[in-house]
Scaffold this motif. Structure first.
Motif, PDB file in Angstrom:
ATOM      1  N   SER A   1       0.826  -1.210   0.000  1.00  0.00           N
ATOM      2  CA  SER A   1       0.000   0.000   0.000  1.00  0.00           C
ATOM      3  C   SER A   1       0.857   1.256   0.000  1.00  0.00           C
ATOM      4  CB  SER A   1      -0.926   0.008   1.229  1.00  0.00           C
ATOM      5  OG  SER A   1      -1.803  -1.085   1.195  1.00  0.00           O
ATOM      6  N   LYS A   2       1.908   1.273   0.838  1.00  0.00           N
ATOM      7  CA  LYS A   2       2.769   2.449   0.920  1.00  0.00           C
ATOM      8  C   LYS A   2       3.496   2.715  -0.389  1.00  0.00           C
ATOM      9  CE  LYS A   2       2.064   3.881   5.127  1.00  0.00           C
ATOM     10  NZ  LYS A   2       1.425   5.216   5.363  1.00  0.00           N
ATOM     11  N   LEU A   3       3.889   1.657  -1.076  1.00  0.00           N
ATOM     12  CA  LEU A   3       4.583   1.801  -2.357  1.00  0.00           C
ATOM     13  C   LEU A   3       3.610   1.928  -3.525  1.00  0.00           C
ATOM     14  CD1 LEU A   3       7.427  -0.837  -1.804  1.00  0.00           C
ATOM     15  CD2 LEU A   3       7.615   1.661  -1.674  1.00  0.00           C
ATOM     16  N   ASN A   4       2.313   1.839  -3.211  1.00  0.00           N
ATOM     17  CA  ASN A   4       1.267   2.004  -4.229  1.00  0.00           C
ATOM     18  C   ASN A   4       1.489   1.057  -5.417  1.00  0.00           C
ATOM     19  OD1 ASN A   4      -1.110   3.191  -5.114  1.00  0.00           O
ATOM     20  ND2 ASN A   4      -0.047   4.774  -6.286  1.00  0.00           N
ATOM     21  N   LEU A   5       1.697  -0.210  -5.115  1.00  0.00           N
ATOM     22  CA  LEU A   5       2.052  -1.185  -6.140  1.00  0.00           C
ATOM     23  C   LEU A   5       0.853  -1.772  -6.870  1.00  0.00           C
ATOM     24  CD1 LEU A   5       4.870  -3.185  -4.282  1.00  0.00           C
ATOM     25  CD2 LEU A   5       5.128  -1.338  -5.945  1.00  0.00           C
ATOM     26  N   ILE A   6      -0.338  -1.617  -6.303  1.00  0.00           N
ATOM     27  CA  ILE A   6      -1.521  -2.231  -6.913  1.00  0.00           C
ATOM     28  C   ILE A   6      -2.368  -1.184  -7.612  1.00  0.00           C
ATOM     29  CG2 ILE A   6      -3.641  -3.519  -6.499  1.00  0.00           C
ATOM     30  CD1 ILE A   6      -2.367  -4.784  -4.087  1.00  0.00           C
ATOM     31  N   ASP A   7      -2.616  -1.411  -8.883  1.00  0.00           N
ATOM     32  CA  ASP A   7      -3.564  -0.610  -9.643  1.00  0.00           C
ATOM     33  C   ASP A   7      -4.765  -1.516  -9.942  1.00  0.00           C
ATOM     34  OD1 ASP A   7      -5.048   0.938 -11.325  1.00  0.00           O
ATOM     35  OD2 ASP A   7      -3.445   1.359 -12.766  1.00  0.00           O
ATOM     36  N   TYR A   8      -5.801  -1.372  -9.152  1.00  0.00           N
ATOM     37  CA  TYR A   8      -6.948  -2.280  -9.250  1.00  0.00           C
ATOM     38  C   TYR A   8      -7.647  -2.180 -10.606  1.00  0.00           C
ATOM     39  CZ  TYR A   8      -6.478  -3.237  -4.269  1.00  0.00           C
ATOM     40  OH  TYR A   8      -6.007  -3.634  -3.037  1.00  0.00           O
ATOM     41  N   SER A   9      -7.467  -1.058 -11.285  1.00  0.00           N
ATOM     42  CA  SER A   9      -8.109  -0.899 -12.596  1.00  0.00           C
ATOM     43  C   SER A   9      -7.490  -1.825 -13.642  1.00  0.00           C
ATOM     44  CB  SER A   9      -8.003   0.559 -13.061  1.00  0.00           C
ATOM     45  OG  SER A   9      -6.650   0.922 -13.274  1.00  0.00           O
ATOM     46  N   ASN A  10      -6.293  -2.362 -13.349  1.00  0.00           N
ATOM     47  CA  ASN A  10      -5.631  -3.278 -14.289  1.00  0.00           C
ATOM     48  C   ASN A  10      -5.936  -4.738 -14.024  1.00  0.00           C
ATOM     49  OD1 ASN A  10      -4.339  -1.181 -15.650  1.00  0.00           O
ATOM     50  ND2 ASN A  10      -2.557  -1.212 -14.293  1.00  0.00           N
TER      51      ASN A  10
END
Length: 281
Positions: free
Chosen positions: A210-219
């Motif tokens: 979460s802190k590194l913002n690694l997940i783009d749920y739109s993908n």
């Protein structure tokens, strides 16, 4: 002590199986329908539906997990209250008594917040003070509680609880060699580190992802001609290891409650059964 340890061992085994069930159910509920379409010969059966998300029966307000939390907290508080009254008429051990009172107050607050101070049981109307958007006590979910008002009442207490519940790992070496009275109050058994590890397993991956913002749920979904074809495996993998297909905050709270239950039991057992009751100047 062996009797308590045996119960603790069996309780932890049950906890692990229960969490394993939650993971399997949650994964299938969120992704089973898609994996069944992608690899039907491998993922040949599913209870999941295309409307992804967690199961309301398990994770929502008044769901299975929240109700278990309430029961576990109530038992923990009951153990501490019974322990306190055993010490009530002793002039010594004031520090222990003060600690027990403090823990009872904190756990009672935790419990009352979980049931929105009785609103979920008695279904009374939310006070206007919590409903007006210009109020300092405006509640985002329209409930009679404080933890949905701001991060001050939610994230700060959660962080403090996390630190408290992982202390057995932080102080494990000191626990091995120390006979410190106050340390025994804070961590009455080294065996609590097992629960601390489980808590960290469900905290650390999500924290860093979460802190590194690694997940783009739109993908996550790969769509062709308006039709779902498959999942993006990289995104699916990151969501899976972060266990964010569960209502993770609720799972973490459940584990905190479980830690407090066994902290209470071990605290009472250590100071009553082993007669570690003495005056502290």
């Amino acid at each position: 002590m062996n009797y308590i340890n045996n119960i603790y061992k069996k309780s932890n085994l049950f906890l692990i199986f229960f969490i394993f069930f939650l993971i399997l159910q949650g994964f299938d509920h969120s992704f089973g329908w898609g994996l069944n379409q992608m690899i039907p010969k491998v993922y040949f059966t599913t209870f999941g539906k295309i409307d992804e998300g967690w199961s309301e029966t398990i994770w929502d307000e008044n769901g299975l997990i929240e109700n278990i939390q309430v029961v576990v907290l109530f038992i923990a508080i009951s153990v501490l209250v019974k322990f306190y009254f055993k010490l009530k008429y002793l002039k010594e051990n004031l520090n222990l008594k003060y600690f027990i009172i403090f823990e009872i107050i904190c756990l009672s607050y935790f419990l009352l917040e979980e049931i929105s101070w009785g609103q979920q049981i008695f279904n009374f109307k939310t006070f206007d003070l919590f409903l007006h958007s210009d109020s300092f006590l405006y509640n985002k979910q329209g409930e009679t509680n404080l933890h949905n008002i701001s991060n001050l009442f939610n994230e700060l207490p959660r962080s403090l609880v996390l630190i408290w519940c992982t202390m057995p790992i932080i102080l494990i070496k000191k626990l091995t060699y120390s006979d410190n009275y106050f340390l025994k109050i804070i961590i009455p058994s080294k065996k609590l580190y097992i629960i601390s590890i489980i808590i960290l397993i469900f905290f650390i991956p999500d924290f860093f992802i979460s802190k590194l913002n690694l997940i783009d749920y739109s993908n996550l979904h790969i769509i062709e001609n308006g039709v779902f074809v498959k999942f993006n495996l990289n995104t699916l993998f990151l969501i899976s290891i972060s266990t964010n297909f569960l209502r993770l905050s609720e799972l973490q709270e459940f584990l905190y409650c479980y830690y407090f239950l066994w902290h209470s039991i071990y605290l009472k057992n250590l100071f009553i059964k082993n007669n570690i009751v003495k005056k502290v100047n």
